[in-house]
Design an enzyme around this catalytic site. Structure first.
Site, mmCIF file in Angstrom:
data_model
loop_
_atom_site.group_PDB
_atom_site.id
_atom_site.type_symbol
_atom_site.label_atom_id
_atom_site.label_comp_id
_atom_site.label_asym_id
_atom_site.label_seq_id
_atom_site.Cartn_x
_atom_site.Cartn_y
_atom_site.Cartn_z
ATOM 1 C CD GLU A 190 -3.758 -10.244 5.574
ATOM 2 O OE1 GLU A 190 -2.956 -9.642 4.846
ATOM 3 O OE2 GLU A 190 -4.784 -9.699 6.050
ATOM 4 C CG ASP B 193 -3.845 -4.557 10.417
ATOM 5 O OD1 ASP B 193 -2.786 -3.931 10.259
ATOM 6 O OD2 ASP B 193 -4.364 -5.253 9.523
ATOM 7 C CG ASP C 132 0.313 -10.554 7.284
ATOM 8 O OD1 ASP C 132 0.299 -10.005 6.172
ATOM 9 O OD2 ASP C 132 1.108 -11.470 7.574
ATOM 10 N NE ARG D 98 -3.700 -0.305 2.234
ATOM 11 C CZ ARG D 98 -4.008 -1.289 3.087
ATOM 12 N NH1 ARG D 98 -3.508 -1.291 4.309
ATOM 13 N NH2 ARG D 98 -4.803 -2.266 2.721
#
Length: 185
Positions: free
Chosen positions: A122, A106, A104, A23
């Site tokens: 994830e 969060d 991954d 990102r």
């Protein structure tokens, strides 16, 4: 590591462990560059790995602390401050861009400081698929424990008045200045 001066606009890029881009945030205004790099942004273009793009909806204060395996994004919404915390490698500078590896996991923190850990599945999938070394896994979990402590004790970016102070500084930098004309690194 040379960090840009306050008032400089930078780009932030996150990558995955295998080196693929995850990102990109196109513009963040550096507010402070000591032990912590603190930045502010509002309505910035975000580009995902698959090329999709979107614009953030609210002002945010981002905090990257040297050596920490997480970073925080405090989003200022009408009903309070929400935090999105990324577990990832300590930040680095690469060709004038702030970079880190996103691992991954969060943590979403609500205005009342309750929180939820996200994307554990994830993390486990990518841990196996990309072969995260044991040392990386230890650092990620140590970062998660430290992050939970900071939330619980209202320290670091979670301390009372922190976000408001840096948001006021962000607005002061922008007053009378065309955001697009600010210098980039």
């Amino acid at each position: 590591m040379k960090v840009p001066r306050p008032g400089t606009v930078i780009t932030i890029e996150s990558y995955k462990h295998d080196g693929t881009r995850h990102r990109t945030w196109d513009k963040t205004l550096v507010l402070h560059n000591g032990r912590r790099l603190i930045g502010g942004n509002d309505r910035v273009l975000v580009t995902e790995a698959d090329g999709r793009q979107w614009i953030t909806r609210e002002p945010a204060i981002c905090t990257f602390t040297r050596g920490d395996w997480f970073n925080t994004i405090a989003m200022l919404r009408e009903d309070g401050v929400y935090y999105y915390c990324n577990l990832g490698s300590p930040f680095r500078w690469k060709n004038g861009v702030l970079t880190y590896i996103d691992y991954d996991l969060d943590v979403k923190v609500y205005p009342d400081f309750t929180y939820v850990v996200l994307d554990e599945d994830e993390f486990e999938e990518n841990r196996r698929r990309m072969g995260y070394p044991d040392a990386v896994v230890r650092h990620v979990y140590q970062g998660l424990r430290r992050l939970k402590q900071l939330i619980h004790h209202r320290k670091g970016p979670f301390q009372p008045g922190y976000v408001e102070k840096w948001f006021a500084r962000y607005l002061a930098h922008l007053s009378g200045v065309d955001r697009d004309s600010l210098p980039r690194t």
